[in-house]
Design a protein around this motif. Structure first.
Motif, PDB file in Angstrom:
ATOM      1  N   LYS A  17     -17.614 -61.835 -61.983  1.00 44.48           N
ATOM      2  CA  LYS A  17     -17.516 -60.696 -62.908  1.00 44.48           C
ATOM      3  C   LYS A  17     -16.400 -59.714 -62.557  1.00 44.48           C
ATOM      4  CE  LYS A  17     -21.258 -61.861 -65.259  1.00 44.48           C
ATOM      5  NZ  LYS A  17     -21.240 -62.197 -66.707  1.00 44.48           N
ATOM      6  N   ASN A  18     -15.440 -60.152 -61.786  1.00 39.26           N
ATOM      7  CA  ASN A  18     -14.337 -59.283 -61.396  1.00 39.26           C
ATOM      8  C   ASN A  18     -13.725 -58.581 -62.626  1.00 39.26           C
ATOM      9  OD1 ASN A  18     -12.492 -58.354 -59.311  1.00 39.26           O
ATOM     10  ND2 ASN A  18     -10.950 -59.577 -60.389  1.00 39.26           N
ATOM     11  N   PRO A  19     -13.499 -57.274 -62.625  1.00 37.47           N
ATOM     12  CA  PRO A  19     -13.524 -56.346 -61.482  1.00 37.47           C
ATOM     13  C   PRO A  19     -14.845 -55.596 -61.321  1.00 37.47           C
ATOM     14  CG  PRO A  19     -12.502 -55.261 -63.326  1.00 37.47           C
ATOM     15  CD  PRO A  19     -12.904 -56.642 -63.814  1.00 37.47           C
ATOM     16  N   ARG A  20     -15.924 -56.060 -61.925  1.00 33.60           N
ATOM     17  CA  ARG A  20     -17.199 -55.360 -61.806  1.00 33.60           C
ATOM     18  C   ARG A  20     -17.745 -55.472 -60.378  1.00 33.60           C
ATOM     19  NH1 ARG A  20     -20.488 -57.175 -67.289  1.00 33.60           N
ATOM     20  NH2 ARG A  20     -19.002 -56.343 -68.814  1.00 33.60           N
ATOM     21  N   ARG A  21     -18.487 -54.444 -59.976  1.00 37.17           N
ATOM     22  CA  ARG A  21     -19.093 -54.403 -58.653  1.00 37.17           C
ATOM     23  C   ARG A  21     -20.557 -54.000 -58.772  1.00 37.17           C
ATOM     24  NH1 ARG A  21     -14.984 -56.524 -58.170  1.00 37.17           N
ATOM     25  NH2 ARG A  21     -13.261 -56.153 -56.727  1.00 37.17           N
ATOM     26  N   LEU A  22     -21.374 -54.488 -57.881  1.00 35.58           N
ATOM     27  CA  LEU A  22     -22.785 -54.112 -57.851  1.00 35.58           C
ATOM     28  C   LEU A  22     -23.002 -53.000 -56.837  1.00 35.58           C
ATOM     29  CD1 LEU A  22     -24.654 -57.556 -57.911  1.00 35.58           C
ATOM     30  CD2 LEU A  22     -24.438 -55.914 -59.777  1.00 35.58           C
ATOM     31  N   VAL A  23     -23.796 -52.016 -57.228  1.00 35.60           N
ATOM     32  CA  VAL A  23     -24.207 -50.956 -56.312  1.00 35.60           C
ATOM     33  C   VAL A  23     -25.737 -50.976 -56.273  1.00 35.60           C
ATOM     34  CG1 VAL A  23     -24.224 -48.489 -55.837  1.00 35.60           C
ATOM     35  CG2 VAL A  23     -22.200 -49.546 -56.861  1.00 35.60           C
ATOM     36  N   TRP A  24     -26.282 -51.346 -55.132  1.00 35.26           N
ATOM     37  CA  TRP A  24     -27.738 -51.474 -55.007  1.00 35.26           C
ATOM     38  C   TRP A  24     -28.376 -50.107 -54.832  1.00 35.26           C
ATOM     39  CZ3 TRP A  24     -29.428 -56.071 -56.300  1.00 35.26           C
ATOM     40  CH2 TRP A  24     -28.638 -57.194 -56.048  1.00 35.26           C
ATOM     41  N   MET A  25     -29.365 -49.796 -55.669  1.00 36.09           N
ATOM     42  CA  MET A  25     -30.151 -48.568 -55.530  1.00 36.09           C
ATOM     43  C   MET A  25     -31.448 -48.950 -54.822  1.00 36.09           C
ATOM     44  SD  MET A  25     -29.397 -46.848 -59.253  1.00 36.09           S
ATOM     45  CE  MET A  25     -30.078 -45.262 -58.777  1.00 36.09           C
ATOM     46  N   GLN A  26     -31.334 -49.156 -53.525  1.00 34.56           N
ATOM     47  CA  GLN A  26     -32.433 -49.738 -52.762  1.00 34.56           C
ATOM     48  C   GLN A  26     -33.675 -48.852 -52.726  1.00 34.56           C
ATOM     49  OE1 GLN A  26     -30.602 -50.535 -49.003  1.00 34.56           O
ATOM     50  NE2 GLN A  26     -29.488 -52.312 -49.746  1.00 34.56           N
ATOM     51  N   GLN A  27     -33.490 -47.545 -52.827  1.00 39.43           N
ATOM     52  CA  GLN A  27     -34.644 -46.661 -52.770  1.00 39.43           C
ATOM     53  C   GLN A  27     -35.512 -46.769 -54.013  1.00 39.43           C
ATOM     54  OE1 GLN A  27     -31.571 -45.799 -53.317  1.00 39.43           O
ATOM     55  NE2 GLN A  27     -31.389 -44.101 -54.760  1.00 39.43           N
ATOM     56  N   LEU A  28     -34.992 -47.394 -55.083  1.00 41.36           N
ATOM     57  CA  LEU A  28     -35.750 -47.509 -56.326  1.00 41.36           C
ATOM     58  C   LEU A  28     -36.341 -48.903 -56.506  1.00 41.36           C
ATOM     59  CD1 LEU A  28     -33.371 -45.630 -58.790  1.00 41.36           C
ATOM     60  CD2 LEU A  28     -35.331 -44.736 -57.524  1.00 41.36           C
ATOM     61  N   GLY A  29     -35.997 -49.804 -55.647  1.00 44.59           N
ATOM     62  CA  GLY A  29     -36.430 -51.183 -55.833  1.00 44.59           C
ATOM     63  C   GLY A  29     -37.856 -51.426 -55.381  1.00 44.59           C
ATOM     64  N   THR A  30     -38.394 -52.555 -55.769  1.00 48.95           N
ATOM     65  CA  THR A  30     -39.701 -53.002 -55.285  1.00 48.95           C
ATOM     66  C   THR A  30     -39.600 -54.467 -54.898  1.00 48.95           C
ATOM     67  OG1 THR A  30     -40.433 -53.553 -57.541  1.00 48.95           O
ATOM     68  CG2 THR A  30     -41.030 -51.378 -56.689  1.00 48.95           C
ATOM     69  N   VAL A  31     -40.445 -54.865 -53.981  1.00 53.14           N
ATOM     70  CA  VAL A  31     -40.476 -56.234 -53.492  1.00 53.14           C
ATOM     71  C   VAL A  31     -41.895 -56.768 -53.648  1.00 53.14           C
ATOM     72  CG1 VAL A  31     -40.088 -57.747 -51.508  1.00 53.14           C
ATOM     73  CG2 VAL A  31     -38.672 -55.711 -51.817  1.00 53.14           C
ATOM     74  N   GLU A  32     -42.026 -57.955 -54.211  1.00 56.33           N
ATOM     75  CA  GLU A  32     -43.327 -58.607 -54.317  1.00 56.33           C
ATOM     76  C   GLU A  32     -43.456 -59.609 -53.175  1.00 56.33           C
ATOM     77  OE1 GLU A  32     -43.850 -60.303 -58.159  1.00 56.33           O
ATOM     78  OE2 GLU A  32     -43.829 -58.375 -59.198  1.00 56.33           O
TER      79      GLU A  32
END
Length: 223
Positions: A17-32
């Motif tokens: 997807k260049n030039p797109r970049r991912l920015v993880w918002m880890q404080q909002l995530g959930t894990v099952e």
């Protein structure tokens, strides 16, 4: 381990997807997660069982360390996870109360270890009640009562997505705080609680979420 997987995903995404970049918002995530826990029945017999738990990435990261070794000191976990000892103690309290991990104090050290059936009987005092006062840091899962409360907000969410097409979690959270605050049903949930509810709506095939984290209504007939 989790961060390395996220970094790897980011690199592959950037290639496609260049030039797109991912920015993880880890404080909002959930894990099952599926975890093994222990309980004592009415006859005093100890049984193990596997249960599903939804938690924050921070809680999952701490528990994942026990795949490498079954016992950690508070100081070691703090160093390994790059968290303060106080934050580790609060977050590990969740796993202690879930009877997945036990904690013992040896001198000045707090020792965390995975639970075994024999230890449930012999060391029941090791399941100390830890309370995490920071609601944002609590592991999240929806009980029946809370899920019923969250259902009140479903019509608001559907209305937003009908009008605006697609929205990220944080925007939905902000709009609910704005539009529901003046109604008879006050919105007082955290982003993590909202994320769990949105995931539930996705499972019910009412919503869908894209790889960019944008939620939208699931079109009829779409799979």
């Amino acid at each position: 381990k989790i961060q390395s997987k996220l970094d790897q995903f980011c690199k592959e995404y950037e290639k496609l997807k260049n030039p797109r970049r991912l920015v993880w918002m880890q404080q909002l995530g959930t894990v099952e997660m599926e975890v093994e826990a222990y309980e004592t029945d009415a006859d005093g017999n100890v049984t193990s069982y596997v249960k599903d738990v939804t938690c924050t990435p921070a809680h999952a990261t701490l528990l994942a360390n026990f795949e490498d070794k079954s016992q950690w000191t508070l100081e070691e976990l703090s160093t390994e996870a790059a968290m303060s000892e106080e934050m580790v103690r609060k977050r590990m309290g969740f796993w202690v109360n879930q009877r997945v991990v036990q904690v013992n104090r040896v001198g000045e050290d707090m020792i965390y270890s995975l639970v075994s059936a024999s230890e449930v009987n012999s060391n029941d005092h090791s399941f100390i009640d830890h309370n995490d006062d920071d609601e944002q840091e609590l592991a999240v899962s929806l009980g029946a009562h809370e899920e019923e409360e969250m259902k009140v907000y479903e019509s608001y969410i559907v209305g937003m997505l009908s009008n605006l097409g697609q929205l990220p979690l944080q925007r939905i959270h902000t709009m609910l705080k704005t539009f529901v605050s003046g109604s008879e049903h006050n919105y007082d949930k955290t982003p993590n609680q909202l994320a769990v509810f949105l995931q539930q709506l996705c499972k019910e095939e009412k919503l869908e979420v894209g790889p960019d984290g944008m939620y939208k209504l699931l079109k009829k007939g779409a799979k």
